[in-house]
Design an enzyme around this catalytic site. Structure first.
Site, PDB file in Angstrom:
ATOM      1  N   LYS A   4       1.456   0.674  -9.475  1.00  0.00           N
ATOM      2  CA  LYS A   4       2.901   0.539  -9.588  1.00  0.00           C
ATOM      3  C   LYS A   4       3.274   0.176 -11.024  1.00  0.00           C
ATOM      4  O   LYS A   4       4.202   0.730 -11.598  1.00  0.00           O
ATOM      5  CB  LYS A   4       3.345  -0.592  -8.665  1.00  0.00           C
ATOM      6  CG  LYS A   4       4.402  -0.210  -7.683  1.00  0.00           C
ATOM      7  CD  LYS A   4       4.727  -1.472  -6.917  1.00  0.00           C
ATOM      8  CE  LYS A   4       5.772  -1.311  -5.879  1.00  0.00           C
ATOM      9  NZ  LYS A   4       5.954  -2.540  -5.109  1.00  0.00           N
TER      10      LYS A   4
ATOM     11  N   CYS B 202      -7.833 -15.713  -3.732  1.00  0.00           N
ATOM     12  CA  CYS B 202      -7.015 -14.682  -4.386  1.00  0.00           C
ATOM     13  C   CYS B 202      -5.917 -14.277  -3.411  1.00  0.00           C
ATOM     14  O   CYS B 202      -6.208 -13.791  -2.315  1.00  0.00           O
ATOM     15  CB  CYS B 202      -7.864 -13.464  -4.763  1.00  0.00           C
ATOM     16  SG  CYS B 202      -6.812 -12.092  -5.313  1.00  0.00           S
TER      17      CYS B 202
ATOM     18  N   HIS C   1      -3.084   7.078   0.495  1.00  0.00           N
ATOM     19  CA  HIS C   1      -2.867   6.981   1.941  1.00  0.00           C
ATOM     20  C   HIS C   1      -2.817   8.387   2.549  1.00  0.00           C
ATOM     21  O   HIS C   1      -3.364   8.641   3.623  1.00  0.00           O
ATOM     22  CB  HIS C   1      -1.542   6.273   2.247  1.00  0.00           C
ATOM     23  CG  HIS C   1      -1.431   4.908   1.646  1.00  0.00           C
ATOM     24  ND1 HIS C   1      -0.405   4.547   0.813  1.00  0.00           N
ATOM     25  CD2 HIS C   1      -2.227   3.817   1.739  1.00  0.00           C
ATOM     26  CE1 HIS C   1      -0.568   3.299   0.435  1.00  0.00           C
ATOM     27  NE2 HIS C   1      -1.671   2.832   0.972  1.00  0.00           N
TER      28      HIS C   1
ATOM     29  N   HIS D 133       1.481   6.332  -0.678  1.00  0.00           N
ATOM     30  CA  HIS D 133       1.174   7.132  -1.864  1.00  0.00           C
ATOM     31  C   HIS D 133       0.057   8.136  -1.567  1.00  0.00           C
ATOM     32  O   HIS D 133      -0.401   8.250  -0.423  1.00  0.00           O
ATOM     33  CB  HIS D 133       0.874   6.257  -3.081  1.00  0.00           C
ATOM     34  CG  HIS D 133      -0.312   5.344  -2.906  1.00  0.00           C
ATOM     35  ND1 HIS D 133      -1.563   5.813  -2.645  1.00  0.00           N
ATOM     36  CD2 HIS D 133      -0.423   3.994  -2.970  1.00  0.00           C
ATOM     37  CE1 HIS D 133      -2.399   4.800  -2.556  1.00  0.00           C
ATOM     38  NE2 HIS D 133      -1.731   3.676  -2.732  1.00  0.00           N
TER      39      HIS D 133
ATOM     40  N   CYS E 272      -5.843 -10.463  -2.539  1.00  0.00           N
ATOM     41  CA  CYS E 272      -6.816  -9.997  -1.536  1.00  0.00           C
ATOM     42  C   CYS E 272      -6.700 -10.783  -0.239  1.00  0.00           C
ATOM     43  O   CYS E 272      -7.310 -10.409   0.770  1.00  0.00           O
ATOM     44  CB  CYS E 272      -8.246 -10.178  -2.032  1.00  0.00           C
ATOM     45  SG  CYS E 272      -8.611  -9.333  -3.539  1.00  0.00           S
TER      46      CYS E 272
ATOM     47  N   LYS F  46      -6.264   4.612 -13.101  1.00  0.00           N
ATOM     48  CA  LYS F  46      -6.031   4.048 -11.774  1.00  0.00           C
ATOM     49  C   LYS F  46      -4.549   4.202 -11.423  1.00  0.00           C
ATOM     50  O   LYS F  46      -3.688   4.015 -12.286  1.00  0.00           O
ATOM     51  CB  LYS F  46      -6.434   2.565 -11.809  1.00  0.00           C
ATOM     52  CG  LYS F  46      -6.641   1.999 -10.463  1.00  0.00           C
ATOM     53  CD  LYS F  46      -7.240   0.621 -10.524  1.00  0.00           C
ATOM     54  CE  LYS F  46      -7.165   0.076  -9.099  1.00  0.00           C
ATOM     55  NZ  LYS F  46      -7.817  -1.148  -8.906  1.00  0.00           N
TER      56      LYS F  46
ATOM     57  N   CYS G 162     -10.712 -12.299 -10.175  1.00  0.00           N
ATOM     58  CA  CYS G 162     -10.855 -11.436  -8.996  1.00  0.00           C
ATOM     59  C   CYS G 162     -11.210 -10.014  -9.461  1.00  0.00           C
ATOM     60  O   CYS G 162     -10.510  -9.455 -10.312  1.00  0.00           O
ATOM     61  CB  CYS G 162      -9.543 -11.414  -8.211  1.00  0.00           C
ATOM     62  SG  CYS G 162      -9.461 -10.027  -7.066  1.00  0.00           S
TER      63      CYS G 162
HETATM   64  O1  ME8 Z   1      -6.522  -2.083   2.958  1.00  0.00           O
HETATM   65  N1  ME8 Z   1      -7.483   6.738  -3.275  1.00  0.00           N
HETATM   66  O2  ME8 Z   1      -4.432  -1.289   3.540  1.00  0.00           O
HETATM   67  P1  ME8 Z   1      -4.002  -0.472   2.223  1.00  0.00           P
HETATM   68  C1  ME8 Z   1      -7.877   7.031  -2.032  1.00  0.00           C
HETATM   69  N2  ME8 Z   1      -4.357  -2.864   5.614  1.00  0.00           N
HETATM   70  N3  ME8 Z   1      -7.488   6.341  -0.941  1.00  0.00           N
HETATM   71  C2  ME8 Z   1      -6.669   5.309  -1.118  1.00  0.00           C
HETATM   72  C3  ME8 Z   1      -6.225   4.926  -2.402  1.00  0.00           C
HETATM   73  C4  ME8 Z   1      -6.655   5.709  -3.521  1.00  0.00           C
HETATM   74  N4  ME8 Z   1      -6.279   5.475  -4.753  1.00  0.00           N
HETATM   75  N5  ME8 Z   1      -5.422   3.861  -2.261  1.00  0.00           N
HETATM   76  C5  ME8 Z   1      -5.359   3.586  -0.924  1.00  0.00           C
HETATM   77  C6  ME8 Z   1      -5.574  -2.009   3.724  1.00  0.00           C
HETATM   78  N6  ME8 Z   1      -6.100   4.457  -0.229  1.00  0.00           N
HETATM   79  C7  ME8 Z   1      -5.649  -2.676   5.067  1.00  0.00           C
HETATM   80  C8  ME8 Z   1      -6.514  -1.849   5.991  1.00  0.00           C
HETATM   81  S1  ME8 Z   1      -7.693  -1.386   8.334  1.00  0.00           S
HETATM   82  C9  ME8 Z   1      -8.052  -2.265   9.669  1.00  0.00           C
HETATM   83  C10 ME8 Z   1      -6.741  -2.451   7.337  1.00  0.00           C
HETATM   84  C11 ME8 Z   1      -6.235   4.523   1.226  1.00  0.00           C
HETATM   85  O3  ME8 Z   1      -2.573  -0.125   2.423  1.00  0.00           O
HETATM   86  C12 ME8 Z   1      -7.690   4.359   1.643  1.00  0.00           C
HETATM   87  O4  ME8 Z   1      -7.845   4.817   2.957  1.00  0.00           O
HETATM   88  O5  ME8 Z   1      -4.403  -1.195   1.019  1.00  0.00           O
HETATM   89  C13 ME8 Z   1      -7.835   2.848   1.610  1.00  0.00           C
HETATM   90  O6  ME8 Z   1      -8.984   2.392   2.318  1.00  0.00           O
HETATM   91  C14 ME8 Z   1      -6.547   2.445   2.269  1.00  0.00           C
HETATM   92  O7  ME8 Z   1      -5.585   3.403   1.788  1.00  0.00           O
HETATM   93  C15 ME8 Z   1      -6.121   1.035   1.924  1.00  0.00           C
HETATM   94  O8  ME8 Z   1      -4.809   0.879   2.393  1.00  0.00           O
END
Ligand code: ME8
Length: 641
Positions: free
Chosen positions: A298, A126, A21, A18, A129, A295, A143
Site C-alpha cells: 500500500k 508484533c 488474493h 489485490h 503479525c 514487493k 520483525c
Molecule cells: O494471512 N502473492 O490473510 P491475508 C501471492 N487471514 N499471494 C498473495 C500475496 C502475494 N503478493 N499476498 C496475499 C491471512 N496473497 C489470514 C489467513 S487462513 C486460515 C487465514 C494471498 O489477507 C495468499 O494466498 O494476509 C496468502 O497466503 C494470503 O493471500 C494471505 O491473505
C-alpha cells in the site's frame, strides 16, 4: 471416487482484495474445475477472516465500528469472485455464528483434554503479525515481515501445548510425501521442526482487545486470531455432525501462499490432532506476486486491483496470465507490459488466429457444416495430429495433477502450434482448388475441428468463457458446461453435419500504444539494462581455452540455508557437482533430465561449503534467471564451439 474439497486462505478484511488474493482464488477455481472434468464431485470454500487487532485498527482508521467495517470489506471479496468467474460453493466469515460456536467447542475440547494451560508470558509482540516473536526469529531485533521493532509485552495468557505433538508431526510429514507440496515447503516445515516447538499463546486479554471470540472457559479473554481462523476449514462443513463434514473431511486440499506456511504446516495439523479430528490430506503452497520486481504494498502505491485489470483486459486474459506466468511454488513478477504481450501473442495470435482461420475455412468450403472425417484414408500427417492430441492430453493431465499449471498450458500451446503447422503443410486452400481432393479436404478440416474441440475442453478450467464460446462455435452443445477427460481420449466426437455459427474474434489484440510508457514512466532500453562490455581482442586461441560442454542434469536439490542456490549433479561425460544460483526460478524436480551448457574448466570453488566443479550458463533478464539450453538433445559432454 472420493469427493474433492479445496480451500483458499480466508483473507483478512483489513484491506481491499489485490492480485495476490485473486491468484490463490483463481488457482483454487482452476483446480476445482479440473477435478470436475475428471468426473469428481467437488466443494470449494473461500471466505474472510474478520477478527483480531489488524481489523480493529483498520476500522478505526476509517472511523467505523469493526462490525460495520468487516461487513463492508468482506462484501468486496464476495463480489469480486464472480467477476473473475470463480465458482465457490461457500463463502465463510469468521463472524458467522456457526463458526463462533465451533471455535468455542474445539477450544473447550482441547482444554478438557489438558493441552491448554494458563501462564505468564513476557515477550516481543508484533502487532502487524499479531503474535509474539522469540529472539531467534527476529532479524536484527526487528520483525522479519514488517521490519518494525516489536513491543515488549508482559501478559497472563492461555497457551496451547504443542511440544508433545512435535515427533508425531515430523513422522507424519516423513511418511506422507504429498502432505506438504512443493518439496521446498515440505523441507521448510521440517527445518522449523528441527528446533523445539514452543507452546502457542492462544488468547488475548479483553483489556487489550475485545474484537474476537470469547474463550469458553474464561470470559476475560478472546481467542488468538489464528486459532479462530484455521477452524473455518471444518466449521464451514458443519463440524462435527454436519453432512458435508462427514462427506468431505479429511480429503481436503488446502491452498495458501508461503507467508502462512507455519500456521498451516504446524499449528493446524497439531490443533486437529489435539482435537481428535483427522488430519488434512494436502497443503499446497505457492509463491508471491511482486509488481515490476518490487514487493506489492500500500505504501509504495503499487497494489494491483484485480477488478480494474478485469475491466480493462477481461476475465479470461487475467486468469490465463496468472496461471501461465507463475511457476507454482516460486515467486513471480507482475507487469502490465507482460500481460499485454501474453494477450497479443498467446491469446490473440496463436489461439485466436487458429480458431478464426479454421472456422472461416469451414464456412468458405463447406458452408459452415462440419465435414466428415472418415471419407479418405488417413495420411501420416493426420495420424501425427491425432497422436499429438493424445500426447498433449497426457502431458496436460500430469501437469495439472502436479500443480504445474504453466506446463499444462504449455502442452496446450505446443498442440496449438502443431495444428497451425498442420494447416500450413496440408494447405486446405490448395486442396479446395481440385474437385478430386474434396475428400482429403474434408478429412483435414475435420481433424482441425476435432483438435479445436480438444483445445477448448482443456482450456475450460483456465478460461471458462473462451472454452464455452469455442465449444458453442464448434457445435459441441452436448458438453455444456464442460467436456470430461474421457472426451479427450476419443477422436471423432465432433458431429459431422452440424451447422456452425459464424466465427468470432476470441481475443482482440491490445493496441500497441498501451505498451508505450505512461507519462513519467521510463522504460529502460536494453543498452541501459546491460551496459555493453568493453571491446577487447580475444584470439580464437584464447576463446577455445574455454571448455564449454553439454551437461545433463541428473539430480538437483536445494542448498540448505540458501534461497538462491541449487546443488546439481550433472553428467558432462563424467558426473560433476555444480552449484548454481537458480533456485528462485527453477524447482529441483523440473531440472532433472534438462540439458544445460556448462563451463567445465572454471577453477572449482566452494559455495556454502559445497565444492562446485563448473559453472552453468544463464541469462538474467530483469532479475529472472533463464538457463541456456540446446534446441535438441546432445550426448552429455559434447563440446560447444
Ligand atoms: O494471512 N502473492 O490473510 P491475508 C501471492 N487471514 N499471494 C498473495 C500475496 C502475494 N503478493 N499476498 C496475499 C491471512 N496473497 C489470514 C489467513 S487462513 C486460515 C487465514 C494471498 O489477507 C495468499 O494466498 O494476509 C496468502 O497466503 C494470503 O493471500 C494471505 O491473505
Amino acid at each position: 471416487m472420493n469427493p474433492f474439497y479445496i480451500t483458499t486462505p480466508i483473507y483478512y478484511v483489513n484491506a481491499r482484495p489485490h492480485l495476490g488474493h485473486a491468484y490463490s482464488t483463481v488457482v483454487a477455481d482452476v483446480v476445482n474445475r479440473f477435478h470436475r472434468m475428471c468426473g469428481q464431485e467437488t466443494y470449494f470454500l473461500t471466505g474472510t477472516d474478520e477478527h483480531g487487532d489488524k481489523v480493529v485498527r483498520a476500522a478505526k482508521e476509517e472511523g467505523l465500528s469493526p462490525l460495520v467495517y468487516v461487513d463492508r470489506i468482506s462484501d468486496l471479496f464476495r463480489k469480486l469472485w464472480p467477476e473473475l468467474d470463480i465458482e465457490h460453493d461457500w463463502f465463510i466469515r469468521t463472524t458467522d455464528p456457526n463458526h463462533v460456536k465451533v471455535v468455542g467447542d474445539v477450544l473447550q475440547k482441547i482444554y478438557e483434554a489438558g493441552d491448554i494451560y494458563f501462564g505468564e508470558y513476557e515477550g516481543a509482540y508484533c502487532f502487524g503479525c499479531e503474535r509474539f516473536y522469540t529472539e531467534r526469529e527476529l532479524v536484527d531485533g526487528r520483525c522479519p515481515d514488517h521490519d518494525t521493532v516489536p513491543e515488549a509485552i508482559k501478559e497472563s495468557n492461555y497457551f496451547f501445548r504443542m511440544s508433545p505433538y512435535q515427533d508425531w508431526l515430523i513422522d507424519h510429514i516423513n511418511t506422507h510425501s504429498d502432505f506438504i507440496r512443493p518439496e521446498r515447503y515440505r523441507n521448510e516445515v521440517l527445518a522449523f521442526l528441527r528446533e523445539p516447538l514452543e507452546d502457542l499463546c492462544i488468547s488475548r486479554p479483553k483489556t487489550r482487545i475485545q474484537w474476537g471470540i470469547t474463550l469458553p472457559f474464561d470470559d476475560q479473554y478472546v481467542t488468538y486470531v489464528w486459532f479462530d481462523a484455521l477452524l473455518n476449514y471444518v466449521s464451514a462443513l458443519g463440524y462435527p455432525d454436519g453432512k458435508l463434514f462427514k462427506k468431505l473431511w479429511p480429503n481436503v486440499c488446502h491452498l495458501v501462499a508461503k507467508d502462512i506456511l507455519k500456521p498451516h504446516g504446524i499449528y493446524w495439523p497439531i490443533m486437529l490432532k489435539a482435537a481428535g479430528i483427522p488430519v488434512y490430506r494436502h497443503l499446497y503452497v505457492h509463491g508471491y506476486w511482486n509488481v515490476d520486481e518490487t514487493k506489492m504494498s500500500k505504501s509504495l502505491g503499487n497494489v494491483v486491483e484485480p477488478l480494474e485489470l478485469k475491466n480493462q483486459y477481461g476475465t479470461d486474459a487475467i486468469r490465463y496470465f496468472l496461471m501461465r506466468e507463475m511457476v507454482f511454488g516460486l515467486d513471480s513478477s507482475f507487469s502490465e507490459r507482460a500481460l499485454i504481450q501474453r494477450i497479443n501473442s498467446d491469446l490473440a495470435n496463436d489461439l485466436g488466429n487458429l480458431f478464426s482461420r479454421s472456422l472461416t475455412m469451414v464456412h468458405k468450403y463447406f458452408e459452415g457444416i462440419v465435414p466428415k472425417g472418415d471419407v479418405a484414408p488417413e495420411s501420416n500427417l493426420d495420424l501425427e495430429v491425432k497422436s499429438a492430441a493424445f500426447e498433449a492430453v497426457q502431458e496436460y493431465q500430469d501437469a495439472m495433477e502436479g500443480f504445474a499449471f504453466h506446463k499444462a498450458l504449455m502442452a496446450i500451446w505446443q498442440f496449438i502450434n502443431r495444428i497451425n503447422k498442420y494447416i500450413d503443410v496440408t494447405a486446405p486452400w490448395e486442396l479446395a482448388k481440385k474437385k478430386s481432393q474434396r475428400n482429403d479436404l474434408q478429412v483435414v478440416l475435420y481433424n482441425i475441428l476435432e483438435s479445436l474441440r480438444v483445445i477448448a475442453g482443456l482450456l475450460y478450467p483456465f478460461m471458462p468463457r473462451a472454452a464455452h464460446v469455442m465449444q458453442e462455435h464448434l457445435g459441441i452443445t452436448w458438453a455444456t458446461p464442460f467436456q470430461t477427460l474421457h472426451d479427450f481420449n476419443v477422436w471423432g466426437k465432433t458431429r459431422p453435419g452440424t451447422k456452425l455459427p459464424k466465427t468470432i474474434t476470441l481475443f482482440p489484440r491490445i493496441e500497441p500504444d498501451k505498451l508505450k510508457p505512461k507519462p513519467g514512466e521510463t522504460v529502460p532500453s536494453k543498452k541501459e539494462l546491460v551496459p555493453a562490455r568493453p571491446e577487447i581482442e580475444i584470439s580464437m586461441e584464447v576463446f577455445q581455452k574455454m571448455d564449454l560442454r553439454v551437461g545433463t542434469v541428473l539430480r538437483a536439490e536445494p542448498v540448505p540455508r540458501s534461497k538462491k542456490l541449487l546443488k546439481l549433479k550433472v553428467d558432462v561425460g563424467e558426473e560433476r557437482t555444480i552449484v548454481a544460483g537458480i533456485a528462485e526460478n527453477y524447482q529441483s524436480e523440473d531440472l532433472i533430465g534438462k540439458q544445460v551448457v556448462i563451463v567445465a574448466n572454471v577453477k572449482p570453488t566452494k559455495l556454502m561449503g559445497i565444492l562446485s566443479q563448473g559453472m552453468v550458463l544463464t541469462a538474467s533478464d530483469k532479475g529472472t534467471c533463464r538457463l541456456a539450453t540446446l534446441d535438441g538433445s546432445c550426448e552429455p559432454g559434447t563440446p560447444l564451439m
